[in-house]
Scaffold this motif. Structure first.
Motif, PDB file in Angstrom:
ATOM      1  N   ALA A  41       0.819  -1.215   0.000  1.00 59.91           N
ATOM      2  CA  ALA A  41       0.000   0.000   0.000  1.00 59.91           C
ATOM      3  C   ALA A  41       0.852   1.263   0.000  1.00 59.91           C
ATOM      4  CB  ALA A  41      -0.926  -0.001   1.215  1.00 59.91           C
ATOM      5  N   ILE A  42       2.144   1.153   0.353  1.00 58.58           N
ATOM      6  CA  ILE A  42       3.011   2.337   0.479  1.00 58.58           C
ATOM      7  C   ILE A  42       3.137   3.101  -0.835  1.00 58.58           C
ATOM      8  CG2 ILE A  42       5.409   3.055   0.872  1.00 58.58           C
ATOM      9  CD1 ILE A  42       5.528   0.959   3.116  1.00 58.58           C
ATOM     10  N   PRO A  43       3.411   2.453  -1.975  1.00 58.11           N
ATOM     11  CA  PRO A  43       3.578   3.231  -3.213  1.00 58.11           C
ATOM     12  C   PRO A  43       2.277   3.604  -3.914  1.00 58.11           C
ATOM     13  CG  PRO A  43       4.061   0.926  -3.636  1.00 58.11           C
ATOM     14  CD  PRO A  43       3.731   1.023  -2.178  1.00 58.11           C
ATOM     15  N   THR A  44       1.126   3.187  -3.375  1.00 56.83           N
ATOM     16  CA  THR A  44      -0.149   3.373  -4.078  1.00 56.83           C
ATOM     17  C   THR A  44      -0.436   4.835  -4.368  1.00 56.83           C
ATOM     18  OG1 THR A  44      -1.072   1.367  -3.090  1.00 56.83           O
ATOM     19  CG2 THR A  44      -2.631   2.970  -3.953  1.00 56.83           C
ATOM     20  N   TYR A  45      -0.235   5.705  -3.391  1.00 57.08           N
ATOM     21  CA  TYR A  45      -0.558   7.122  -3.561  1.00 57.08           C
ATOM     22  C   TYR A  45       0.240   7.736  -4.711  1.00 57.08           C
ATOM     23  CZ  TYR A  45      -1.303  12.021  -2.265  1.00 57.08           C
ATOM     24  OH  TYR A  45      -1.633  13.361  -2.285  1.00 57.08           O
ATOM     25  N   THR A  46       1.522   7.428  -4.772  1.00 51.52           N
ATOM     26  CA  THR A  46       2.366   7.969  -5.851  1.00 51.52           C
ATOM     27  C   THR A  46       1.997   7.361  -7.191  1.00 51.52           C
ATOM     28  OG1 THR A  46       4.171   8.214  -4.248  1.00 51.52           O
ATOM     29  CG2 THR A  46       4.756   8.311  -6.582  1.00 51.52           C
ATOM     30  N   MET A  47       1.675   6.056  -7.201  1.00 43.28           N
ATOM     31  CA  MET A  47       1.362   5.376  -8.458  1.00 43.28           C
ATOM     32  C   MET A  47       0.046   5.845  -9.066  1.00 43.28           C
ATOM     33  SD  MET A  47       2.771   1.460  -8.055  1.00 43.28           S
ATOM     34  CE  MET A  47       1.568   0.960  -6.839  1.00 43.28           C
ATOM     35  N   ARG A  48      -0.776   6.554  -8.306  1.00 42.69           N
ATOM     36  CA  ARG A  48      -2.004   7.111  -8.873  1.00 42.69           C
ATOM     37  C   ARG A  48      -1.712   8.247  -9.847  1.00 42.69           C
ATOM     38  NH1 ARG A  48      -6.828   5.838  -6.224  1.00 42.69           N
ATOM     39  NH2 ARG A  48      -6.569   4.677  -4.287  1.00 42.69           N
ATOM     40  N   CYS A  49      -0.544   8.872  -9.710  1.00 44.52           N
ATOM     41  CA  CYS A  49      -0.217  10.050 -10.519  1.00 44.52           C
ATOM     42  C   CYS A  49       0.941   9.838 -11.482  1.00 44.52           C
ATOM     43  CB  CYS A  49       0.117  11.227  -9.598  1.00 44.52           C
ATOM     44  SG  CYS A  49      -1.198  11.658  -8.444  1.00 44.52           S
ATOM     45  N   PHE A  50       1.865   8.927 -11.140  1.00 40.71           N
ATOM     46  CA  PHE A  50       3.074   8.774 -11.950  1.00 40.71           C
ATOM     47  C   PHE A  50       3.342   7.306 -12.249  1.00 40.71           C
ATOM     48  CE2 PHE A  50       3.843  12.569  -9.270  1.00 40.71           C
ATOM     49  CZ  PHE A  50       3.925  13.515 -10.282  1.00 40.71           C
ATOM     50  N   LYS A  51       3.949   7.050 -13.392  1.00 39.67           N
ATOM     51  CA  LYS A  51       4.409   5.723 -13.765  1.00 39.67           C
ATOM     52  C   LYS A  51       5.787   5.507 -13.164  1.00 39.67           C
ATOM     53  CE  LYS A  51       4.801   1.770 -15.853  1.00 39.67           C
ATOM     54  NZ  LYS A  51       4.097   0.608 -15.305  1.00 39.67           N
ATOM     55  N   LEU A  52       5.903   4.557 -12.232  1.00 36.65           N
ATOM     56  CA  LEU A  52       7.189   4.262 -11.624  1.00 36.65           C
ATOM     57  C   LEU A  52       8.069   3.490 -12.604  1.00 36.65           C
ATOM     58  CD1 LEU A  52       6.269   3.214  -7.963  1.00 36.65           C
ATOM     59  CD2 LEU A  52       6.679   5.486  -8.903  1.00 36.65           C
ATOM     60  N   LEU A  53       9.368   3.723 -12.532  1.00 30.49           N
ATOM     61  CA  LEU A  53      10.294   3.014 -13.403  1.00 30.49           C
ATOM     62  C   LEU A  53      10.264   1.517 -13.100  1.00 30.49           C
ATOM     63  CD1 LEU A  53      13.357   5.436 -13.269  1.00 30.49           C
ATOM     64  CD2 LEU A  53      11.545   5.338 -14.975  1.00 30.49           C
ATOM     65  N   ALA A  54      10.440   0.715 -14.141  1.00 32.81           N
ATOM     66  CA  ALA A  54      10.417  -0.740 -13.969  1.00 32.81           C
ATOM     67  C   ALA A  54      11.510  -1.193 -13.016  1.00 32.81           C
ATOM     68  CB  ALA A  54      10.571  -1.433 -15.324  1.00 32.81           C
ATOM     69  N   LEU A  65      -3.224   4.354 -13.083  1.00 35.28           N
ATOM     70  CA  LEU A  65      -3.127   5.419 -14.088  1.00 35.28           C
ATOM     71  C   LEU A  65      -4.297   5.377 -15.060  1.00 35.28           C
ATOM     72  CD1 LEU A  65       0.697   5.237 -14.848  1.00 35.28           C
ATOM     73  CD2 LEU A  65      -0.502   6.980 -13.517  1.00 35.28           C
ATOM     74  N   ALA A  66      -4.769   4.168 -15.349  1.00 32.18           N
ATOM     75  CA  ALA A  66      -5.932   4.040 -16.233  1.00 32.18           C
ATOM     76  C   ALA A  66      -7.165   4.688 -15.605  1.00 32.18           C
ATOM     77  CB  ALA A  66      -6.195   2.561 -16.531  1.00 32.18           C
ATOM     78  N   LYS A  67      -7.229   4.679 -14.272  1.00 30.80           N
ATOM     79  CA  LYS A  67      -8.342   5.335 -13.585  1.00 30.80           C
ATOM     80  C   LYS A  67      -8.328   6.838 -13.828  1.00 30.80           C
ATOM     81  CE  LYS A  67     -11.783   5.629 -10.648  1.00 30.80           C
ATOM     82  NZ  LYS A  67     -13.132   5.080 -10.969  1.00 30.80           N
ATOM     83  N   GLN A  68      -7.134   7.442 -13.850  1.00 27.11           N
ATOM     84  CA  GLN A  68      -7.034   8.873 -14.139  1.00 27.11           C
ATOM     85  C   GLN A  68      -7.471   9.171 -15.571  1.00 27.11           C
ATOM     86  OE1 GLN A  68      -6.650  10.820 -11.812  1.00 27.11           O
ATOM     87  NE2 GLN A  68      -5.434   9.852 -10.229  1.00 27.11           N
ATOM     88  N   ALA A  69      -7.075   8.308 -16.493  1.00 27.28           N
ATOM     89  CA  ALA A  69      -7.499   8.491 -17.886  1.00 27.28           C
ATOM     90  C   ALA A  69      -9.015   8.358 -18.007  1.00 27.28           C
ATOM     91  CB  ALA A  69      -6.803   7.457 -18.778  1.00 27.28           C
ATOM     92  N   ARG A 106      -0.110   6.591 -20.664  1.00 27.11           N
ATOM     93  CA  ARG A 106       0.073   5.155 -20.430  1.00 27.11           C
ATOM     94  C   ARG A 106      -1.250   4.534 -19.983  1.00 27.11           C
ATOM     95  NH1 ARG A 106       3.927   0.813 -20.716  1.00 27.11           N
ATOM     96  NH2 ARG A 106       3.282  -0.708 -19.166  1.00 27.11           N
ATOM     97  N   GLY A 107      -1.955   5.211 -19.077  1.00 28.88           N
ATOM     98  CA  GLY A 107      -3.264   4.723 -18.647  1.00 28.88           C
ATOM     99  C   GLY A 107      -4.287   4.766 -19.762  1.00 28.88           C
TER     100      GLY A 107
END
Length: 624
Positions: free
Chosen positions: A350-363, A417-421, A464-465
């Protein structure tokens, strides 16, 4: 509880009256905060540690419930948690034409149109003779009363109408405290409230300054909306030109607001951001005048990086560090594997969820975080290596097909990210849509928007989304004008296949409306039968039309409501991956077996024995 003690009122009166050092009007919140601390100490002296005792009793009650219901994640607990949500949710509504509307935007539009038609006159012609016999209900005295400023008696009346033990305000005090001790705190509380009610607040002050030309907002582009301010829960953005004149005007606005509300700008938590074209001497002058620093490159605001440059990995490294610190706080040897599973799913992932809502994290960052999780799961401590019996790809599969249901972070990132789109596609009245529309796709829809070298990283993440929505969403045919027959998905299949193949080169760019007879609003069956194979033609001719021409809309076929959700988006990605990796999905009997395993009435550690045996067999198969 406090009021049951006879010494309570004496303590309150004494504590409230002793604060002459903070008696300045507007400092009421600091005064209350200080008195709350004093009363808190009195509570401990008189009643003991109440919170600790309540916590102990709650644990005992929870323990009894676990004994009664079983130590597992049962349907009972989920039903209790979601009962209120299900009761208050609205899945859809029928409009005047009898069409079932399910999107939030359509539901709102149907309701607004209903009440507009209900309360709108169809014929506004009124005979002047009739009005002569209608007496005036709102006289000058009543109108003057409605327009006058708020008074102290109205504040007291509103306070007495509040439920005594409703949720406490930010100062920690419920309405009961102010109701009971109103004679003591009246003057200190009433003055700032009246100042606030009789002014327009910070929002009104900024708008007034904008109308008078005292400050000028900022726009991302010439066509975009101009923003002067954005207000969050207790944070604010103010946009103005980088001139001393406008900065002085902003300071004057804040000064008026502080005097009226009692709130003050916290300069230690305030920072400035300048555009690239601002000269350094101007920056220094403004920073000195405001007394606040310039924002640094790797600082965060509301939990997200304030600025993103070329070093994306460095900007998001704080997520990996936070995961590492959280895992270090738990010794793997002290937790059972069931405990590790709960910690990973409920806390770590759950820790990275907030950031992943707005940005694509590097692989690479996702892989490093997953590496930490894998080592923790298999009990590896320090440099001592342990065997990972099952590949991580297998662990991220659903429990119904032999996995552990851990998240694939990269896929979960895409689903968020698809949710934002999806929001940009369906909520066109939001400020989010207006700003991004003007800046990134002014002459097209989001679906046709192209990537740009000048686009921000947030925009590239949303694209991406967007691409994921295009892979899984299906068009619902309205007018058919937006839907390309051969390049987009529109046949109502549960699992959409690749776009249709055009048999005629001259027909490649045609849209679905060319298959519809405009006079009858029905399919041109002769044309449909000639262009498509029999199976597809049958599906097309079954698609119904509304009585009135409607707009073409996208829907998500994997959810019952047709709206995209992160849950169904992630499930779509996993199923798509399975189809690509395997020629066929696991047999139905395997799903049935795993379902029985995870639902059987047994302690979780017993269920893990089955997974352990599955892991051993998987390891043996892949070793040969």
């Amino acid at each position: 509880m406090w009021l049951s003690n006879s010494s309570c009122e004496e303590v309150v009166v004494s504590a409230w009256g002793s604060g002459s050092e903070i008696g300045v009007e507007g400092d009421i919140l600091r005064k209350v905060e200080k008195r709350v601390k004093e009363l808190g100490q009195w509570e401990k002296d008189v009643f003991g540690n109440v919170k600790s005792e309540l916590s102990r009793l709650r644990k005992e009650i929870a323990k009894e419930e676990r004994i009664a219901m079983g130590d597992k994640n049962t349907r009972y607990f989920h039903s209790c948690a979601t009962k209120r949500f299900r009761k208050n949710s609205m899945e859809g509504i029928r409009d005047e034409g009898g069409v079932w509307r399910t999107s939030q935007e359509d539901i709102g539009e149907v309701m607004v149109n209903y009440y507009k038609s209900l309360y709108t006159s169809t014929d506004r012609r009124v005979s002047t003779g009739i009005l002569d016999f209608v007496s005036t209900l709102i006289d000058e005295e009543m109108n003057e009363s409605l327009c006058r400023e708020f008074e102290a008696s109205e504040v007291a009346s509103a306070l007495q109408q509040m439920a005594p033990l409703e949720e406490p305000s930010p100062d920690g005090m419920p309405p009961l405290f102010y109701q009971h001790f109103w004679s003591t705190v009246n003057n200190d509380v009433t003055s700032p409230i009246l100042s606030w009610l009789n002014s327009e607040g910070l929002n009104g002050l900024i708008k007034k300054a904008e109308l008078q030309g005292e400050i000028h907002g900022y726009s991302l582009c010439r066509r975009g909306p101009k923003l002067t301010h954005l207000l969050f829960a207790d944070d604010s953005f103010i946009f103005c030109k980088a001139t001393m004149e406008e900065c002085d005007n902003v300071l004057e606005i804040l000064k008026k607001y502080e005097e009226a509300s009692g709130q003050k700008m916290n300069r230690s938590k305030t920072s400035l951001f300048f555009s690239k074209a601002i000269p350094e001497e101007v920056k220094h002058e403004i920073k000195a005048a405001l007394g606040v620093p310039e924002i640094l490159h790797y600082e965060k605001y509301l939990g997200l990086p304030s600025l993103l440059g070329r070093g994306k990995k460095e900007s998001f490294d704080y997520i990996k560090e936070k995961v590492w610190r959280k895992l270090q706080g738990w010794e793997a040897k002290l937790l059972s594997q069931v405990g590790r599973e709960v910690l990973i799913k409920a806390v770590i992932q759950a820790i990275p969820t907030y950031t992943m809502r707005c940005f694509k994290l590097l692989a690479s960052l996702c892989n490093e975080i997953e590496a930490l999780i894998k080592r923790f799961w298999w009990g590896q401590r320090g440099d001592r290596r342990k065997v990972h019996w099952v590949k991580w790809e297998e662990m991220t599969k659903s429990k119904t097909i032999g996995g552990m249901g851990f998240q694939d972070l990269a896929m979960f990132n895409d689903s968020l990210l698809a949710k934002q789109a999806w929001r940009l596609l369906n909520n066109k009245t939001s400020l989010f849509y207006k700003v991004f529309k003007a800046r990134f796709f002014p002459n097209s829809s989001l679906l046709e928007a192209a990537d740009s070298r000048m686009g921000s990283y947030a925009w590239k993440s949303i694209l991406r989304g967007r691409d994921i929505i295009q892979r899984g969403a299906i068009w619902r045919v309205g007018s058919g004008e937006k839907i390309n027959i051969w390049q987009q998905l529109w046949l109502p299949r549960k699992h959409p296949t690749i776009p249709l193949i055009c048999p005629l080169e001259s027909f490649e760019n045609h849209t679905v409306d060319s298959l519809i007879d405009p006079s009858t609003r029905t399919w041109n069956e002769q044309l449909v039968d000639g262009l498509f194979v029999e199976e597809d033609a049958m599906l097309i001719k079954k698609i119904p039309f509304s009585r009135n021409v409607a707009e073409d809309t996208l829907y998500w076929p994997y959810s019952t409501s047709g709206n995209y959700t992160c849950k169904f988006g992630y499930r779509f990605f996993k199923e798509e991956e399975e189809l690509q990796l395997n020629a066929q999905t696991p047999p139905i009997c395997h799903k049935h077996v795993w379902k029985e395993v995870w639902q059987m009435q047994a302690p979780p550690k017993i269920k893990k024995i089955f997974f352990g045996e599955h892991a051993r067999m998987y390891f043996q198969q892949n070793m040969h």
